[in-house]
Scaffold this active site. Structure first.
Site, PDB file in Angstrom:
ATOM      1  N   GLY A 274       0.839  -1.188   0.000  1.00  0.00           N
ATOM      2  CA  GLY A 274       0.000   0.000   0.000  1.00  0.00           C
ATOM      3  C   GLY A 274       0.879   1.244   0.000  1.00  0.00           C
ATOM      4  O   GLY A 274       1.077   1.914  -1.004  1.00  0.00           O
ATOM      5  N   CYS A 341     -10.258  21.272  18.014  1.00  0.00           N
ATOM      6  CA  CYS A 341     -10.188  21.497  19.462  1.00  0.00           C
ATOM      7  C   CYS A 341      -9.666  20.277  20.204  1.00  0.00           C
ATOM      8  O   CYS A 341     -10.419  19.592  20.913  1.00  0.00           O
ATOM      9  CB  CYS A 341     -11.557  21.900  19.976  1.00  0.00           C
ATOM     10  SG  CYS A 341     -12.005  23.486  19.305  1.00  0.00           S
TER      11      CYS A 341
HETATM   12  N1  LLP Z   1      -1.809  -6.294   3.542  1.00  0.00           N
HETATM   13  C1  LLP Z   1      -2.471  -6.383   4.711  1.00  0.00           C
HETATM   14  C2  LLP Z   1      -3.121  -7.639   5.068  1.00  0.00           C
HETATM   15  C3  LLP Z   1      -2.513  -5.267   5.572  1.00  0.00           C
HETATM   16  O1  LLP Z   1      -3.133  -5.357   6.732  1.00  0.00           O
HETATM   17  C4  LLP Z   1      -1.870  -4.053   5.197  1.00  0.00           C
HETATM   18  C5  LLP Z   1      -1.899  -2.861   6.047  1.00  0.00           C
HETATM   19  C6  LLP Z   1      -1.220  -4.010   3.948  1.00  0.00           C
HETATM   20  C7  LLP Z   1      -1.209  -5.155   3.161  1.00  0.00           C
HETATM   21  C8  LLP Z   1      -0.537  -2.787   3.434  1.00  0.00           C
HETATM   22  O2  LLP Z   1       0.525  -2.409   4.235  1.00  0.00           O
HETATM   23  P1  LLP Z   1       1.563  -1.301   3.704  1.00  0.00           P
HETATM   24  O3  LLP Z   1       2.235  -1.857   2.475  1.00  0.00           O
HETATM   25  O4  LLP Z   1       0.792  -0.056   3.372  1.00  0.00           O
HETATM   26  O5  LLP Z   1       2.479  -1.102   4.833  1.00  0.00           O
HETATM   27  N2  LLP Z   1      -2.484   3.420   9.211  1.00  0.00           N
HETATM   28  C9  LLP Z   1      -1.119   2.972   9.392  1.00  0.00           C
HETATM   29  C10 LLP Z   1      -0.813   1.738   8.552  1.00  0.00           C
HETATM   30  C11 LLP Z   1      -1.772   0.587   8.786  1.00  0.00           C
HETATM   31  C12 LLP Z   1      -1.497  -0.612   7.916  1.00  0.00           C
HETATM   32  C13 LLP Z   1      -2.566  -1.653   8.055  1.00  0.00           C
HETATM   33  N3  LLP Z   1      -2.390  -2.810   7.217  1.00  0.00           N
HETATM   34  C14 LLP Z   1      -0.187   4.144   9.079  1.00  0.00           C
HETATM   35  O6  LLP Z   1      -0.679   5.222   8.779  1.00  0.00           O
HETATM   36  O7  LLP Z   1       1.036   4.014   9.172  1.00  0.00           O
END
Ligand code: LLP
Length: 413
Positions: A274, A341
């Protein structure tokens, strides 16, 4: 460079950010098409020659324009809700290249996914396996499933975004996975197609992922010896990006390490990145409303807030802030705060910024988990989103209007 100063003004590709701020207003997300495509292509070229599928993780940024351009480039999708599936379908994505993860899928979501011909449901518990069975029986469809297995590997990242440890809510415990696979393989309503894992986000080097893949491969071999053959191995996402001074290993190196750990396994390898695809392809442009010197701290009060970008408040995350007009560093240190706030409403702390009222600032690395985590707290309409391609800019989500915020509300009488 996707975001660079030209003639003293920060640009996204060939478009000046101050011009966009004036045209579309602030706060405003600006994405670079080229940056998204380049990051995606890095995955694709590192996987060339291998039977592989890149399933972009929709939660990072679910704007239809981005999903559509990724779908056109051949991407599949990793989703976690019926809402995300609807977005993928609306953007022209292929459900046959889409995986559905998440610990709390409802019967309705499972049924919807089966009707649309989803590639795989990543089942995260024994109870969910039974639920999928029941829904498949009712829908008279065989459900393609994988177990999301928790490899219990420490990704050495922020506790809020580490997901593959014993204490996390995600996945089936490693020790229980084999028995559950046998149960699934014996169920006529289910078709066992794969295995999945995801250990956490923001990994800077491949070794934790390699450990996870090794554990998964051992399990796949044990399953094979019992006659349970899988079509794919999903190693998750989690590849980090540079926010400040981190030096994540290049995408190609992560992919090569994963492929090496998989060895000669014949299964299709699935990655679901992602952040690495969109994180550094976007910025949040905001305007300085007030300069507020204080006794203990100085504040730049801007028109973006924690409802637009919650990562600093939620994780203490660091996002670089640049002035849109190039300026020498100021003497004074500022906290960049929004109008919400809450004392936790800050975008950055202790930054040297030479800014005056009315100036624009760019919050960098805001392509992932920014707009997708936004809210309407304090009745703040969500920001506009703009996609830049070369010297062209297009509005890909109009700014919300205040009327949008209460359009669903009714008086009781
Ligand atoms: N696959 C699964 C099963 C996941 O749970 C996630 C992310 C991804 C792929 C993608 O992960 P990435 O490549 O983006 O690291 N809100 C947090 C990140 C939460 C990620 C949750 N799962 C932040 O802003 O850092």
């Amino acid at each position: 460079m996707t975001f660079a100063y030209r003639d003293g003004v920060l640009h996204a590709e060939g478009v000046a950010l101050d011009a966009l701020a004036r045209r579309y207003g602030t706060p405003c997300y600006v994405y670079s098409r080229r940056a998204v495509e380049q990051a995606y292509d890095e995955f694709a070229s590192a996987l060339q020659g291998r039977d592989a599928s890149i399933c972009y993780s929709v939660k990072a940024n679910s704007n239809l324009a981005l999903l559509s351009l990724l779908a056109h480039r051949g991407a599949g999708f990793d989703i976690v809700s019926g809402g995300e599936l609807s977005r993928v379908l609306a953007a022209g994505g292929d459900p046959k290249k889409t995986l559905f993860s998440g610990v709390g899928k409802t019967s309705d979501e499972i049924g919807f996914a089966l009707e649309r011909g989803i590639a795989c449901l990543n089942v995260e518990s024994a109870a969910e396996l039974e639920r999928v069975r029941a829904v498949a029986f009712e829908k008279k469809r065989r459900a393609p499933i994988a177990l999301r297995v928790n490899p219990d590997v420490d990704p050495r990242t922020h506790p809020y975004i580490s997901t593959g440890l014993k204490e996390n809510k995600f996945g089936v415990p490693y020790a229980e996975a084999e028995a559950l696979y046998r149960r699934a393989a014996a169920a006529p309503e289910l078709e066992v197609v794969g295995i999945g894992c995801h250990i956490g986000s923001l990994l800077l080097e491949p070794s934790p992922l390699v450990s996870a893949v090794q554990r998964i491969v051992q399990l796949v071999e044990r399953l094979e010896s019992q006659g349970i053959r899988l079509r794919h191995i999903d190693v998750g996402g989690g590849i980090g990006i540079r926010y400040k001074d981190e030096s994540p290993r290049p995408i190609g190196e992560f992919v090569r390490s994963i492929l090496a750990a998989l060895g000669r396994r014949p299964e299709t390898v699935v990655l679901d990145p992602g952040r690495a695809v969109v994180g550094n392809a976007g910025v949040l442009v905001t305007r300085v409303e007030y300069i507020k010197p204080g006794e203990a701290r100085n504040f730049l009060v801007v028109d973006a807030a924690m409802n637009d970008l919650i990562r600093p408040s939620l994780y203490g995350a660091w996002h670089e802030i640049r002035t849109v007009r190039e300026a020498p560093d100021a003497e004074a240190l500022y906290d960049v705060v929004g109008p919400v706030c809450e004392s936790a409403d800050f975008l950055a702390k202790d930054r040297r910024l030479a800014a005056r009222e009315g100036d624009y600032l760019a919050v960098m690395s805001a392509g992932a988990y920014a707009m997708s985590m936004s809210s309407n707290y304090n009745s703040r309409p969500r920001a506009a989103e703009v996609l830049v391609e070369g010297t062209e800019a297009r509005l890909v989500r109009r700014r919300e209007m205040v009327e949008d915020l209460f359009a669903l509300e009714r008086f009781p009488g």
